[in-house]
Design a protein around this motif. Structure first.
Motif, mmCIF file in Angstrom:
data_model
loop_
_atom_site.group_PDB
_atom_site.id
_atom_site.type_symbol
_atom_site.label_atom_id
_atom_site.label_comp_id
_atom_site.label_asym_id
_atom_site.label_seq_id
_atom_site.Cartn_x
_atom_site.Cartn_y
_atom_site.Cartn_z
ATOM 1 N N VAL A 57 -40.103 -108.207 -20.722
ATOM 2 C CA VAL A 57 -40.082 -107.153 -21.736
ATOM 3 C C VAL A 57 -41.359 -106.326 -21.607
ATOM 4 O O VAL A 57 -42.462 -106.859 -21.702
ATOM 5 C CB VAL A 57 -39.985 -107.757 -23.154
ATOM 6 N N ASP A 61 -40.876 -97.733 -23.243
ATOM 7 C CA ASP A 61 -39.655 -97.298 -22.569
ATOM 8 C C ASP A 61 -39.589 -95.792 -22.708
ATOM 9 O O ASP A 61 -39.654 -95.262 -23.816
ATOM 10 C CB ASP A 61 -38.415 -97.963 -23.178
ATOM 11 N N VAL A 66 -42.851 -99.725 -27.365
ATOM 12 C CA VAL A 66 -41.830 -100.624 -27.914
ATOM 13 C C VAL A 66 -42.537 -101.725 -28.700
ATOM 14 O O VAL A 66 -43.469 -102.362 -28.195
ATOM 15 C CB VAL A 66 -40.969 -101.235 -26.786
ATOM 16 N N LEU A 69 -37.799 -106.107 -29.591
ATOM 17 C CA LEU A 69 -36.640 -106.007 -28.725
ATOM 18 C C LEU A 69 -35.768 -107.239 -28.899
ATOM 19 O O LEU A 69 -36.277 -108.353 -29.041
ATOM 20 C CB LEU A 69 -37.107 -105.893 -27.267
ATOM 21 N N TYR A 71 -31.817 -108.964 -27.445
ATOM 22 C CA TYR A 71 -30.655 -108.866 -26.590
ATOM 23 C C TYR A 71 -29.476 -109.534 -27.291
ATOM 24 O O TYR A 71 -29.633 -110.595 -27.897
ATOM 25 C CB TYR A 71 -30.889 -109.564 -25.254
ATOM 26 N N LYS A 144 -29.284 -104.330 -25.190
ATOM 27 C CA LYS A 144 -30.680 -104.396 -25.599
ATOM 28 C C LYS A 144 -30.895 -103.494 -26.811
ATOM 29 O O LYS A 144 -30.494 -102.333 -26.806
ATOM 30 C CB LYS A 144 -31.561 -103.947 -24.422
ATOM 31 N N HIS A 145 -31.510 -104.042 -27.856
ATOM 32 C CA HIS A 145 -31.853 -103.271 -29.049
ATOM 33 C C HIS A 145 -33.368 -103.162 -29.127
ATOM 34 O O HIS A 145 -34.056 -104.179 -29.243
ATOM 35 C CB HIS A 145 -31.301 -103.939 -30.311
ATOM 36 N N GLN A 146 -33.878 -101.933 -29.034
ATOM 37 C CA GLN A 146 -35.325 -101.707 -29.034
ATOM 38 C C GLN A 146 -35.762 -101.025 -30.321
ATOM 39 O O GLN A 146 -35.078 -100.149 -30.829
ATOM 40 C CB GLN A 146 -35.733 -100.806 -27.850
ATOM 41 N N THR A 147 -36.917 -101.434 -30.819
ATOM 42 C CA THR A 147 -37.563 -100.756 -31.939
ATOM 43 C C THR A 147 -38.876 -100.182 -31.435
ATOM 44 O O THR A 147 -39.669 -100.888 -30.798
ATOM 45 C CB THR A 147 -37.831 -101.726 -33.104
ATOM 46 N N PHE A 148 -39.086 -98.906 -31.707
ATOM 47 C CA PHE A 148 -40.278 -98.215 -31.235
ATOM 48 C C PHE A 148 -41.345 -98.162 -32.314
ATOM 49 O O PHE A 148 -41.077 -98.375 -33.494
ATOM 50 C CB PHE A 148 -39.920 -96.800 -30.761
ATOM 51 N N GLU A 153 -35.058 -96.624 -33.492
ATOM 52 C CA GLU A 153 -34.397 -97.722 -32.805
ATOM 53 C C GLU A 153 -33.430 -97.182 -31.770
ATOM 54 O O GLU A 153 -32.987 -96.035 -31.864
ATOM 55 C CB GLU A 153 -33.628 -98.595 -33.815
#
Length: 161
Positions: A57, A61, A66, A69, A71, A144-148, A153
């Motif tokens: 990870v 991104d 990020v 994260l 999955y 994949k779920h990303q939080t910035f 998101e």
């Protein structure tokens, strides 16, 4: 371990050896992955080269930081992983192969995926390993779920190009 026609193995082996043939270890897991386990799974006296890929990870991104994260996997993910692995094993002189992917919440620096391929020679090991990770990312239904850092998101599908 019985191998009758009445076995109903739905892919929930969590790393149990897959059986005879080059595909030695396949798993989608919600606990930490072990590079050593994957490397040990592909040990083969007839192999002159082993290629190992570790996906971790990263802290950004597309230039955005990020902060979190996770999955998620579709229930078919392990059977699709098996299909992808067996296709690569059929296309290359693979002696042994392994692939594990983590699901759940991960932190920056955590190992998300480990794949390894052993072949008689290094060139084909590199090529088969690259095909394995590329096909896994493209075809196995893991999202994949990303939080910035700015609070936004994003979902990234394994099947996106």
């Amino acid at each position: 371990m019985s191998h009758t026609h009445h076995d109903h193995d739905h892919g929930h082996d969590h790393g149990r050896p897959v059986g005879p043939g080059p595909v030695r270890l396949l798993a989608v897991r919600d606990d930490a992955l072990s590079v050593d386990e994957v490397l040990a799974a592909v040990g083969d006296d007839a192999a002159g080269g082993t290629a190992l890929f570790v996906g971790t990870v990263r802290d950004h991104d597309g230039g955005a930081p990020v902060t979190a994260l996770s999955y998620s996997a579709h229930p078919s993910a392990e059977s699709e992983l098996r299909r992808v692995a067996e296709k690569v094993a059929a296309d290359f002189p693979v002696r042994a192969m392994a692939a594990v992917h983590r699901v759940g919440d991960l932190r920056v620096g955590d190992v998300a995926v480990v794949v390894a391929v052993s072949c008689p020679h290094r060139a084909e090991a590199f090529e088969a390993c690259r095909r394995l990770i590329d096909d896994l990312k493209r075809e196995v239904p893991i999202w994949k779920h990303q939080t910035f850092a700015d609070g936004t998101e994003e979902w990234v599908g394994a099947c996106s190009h």
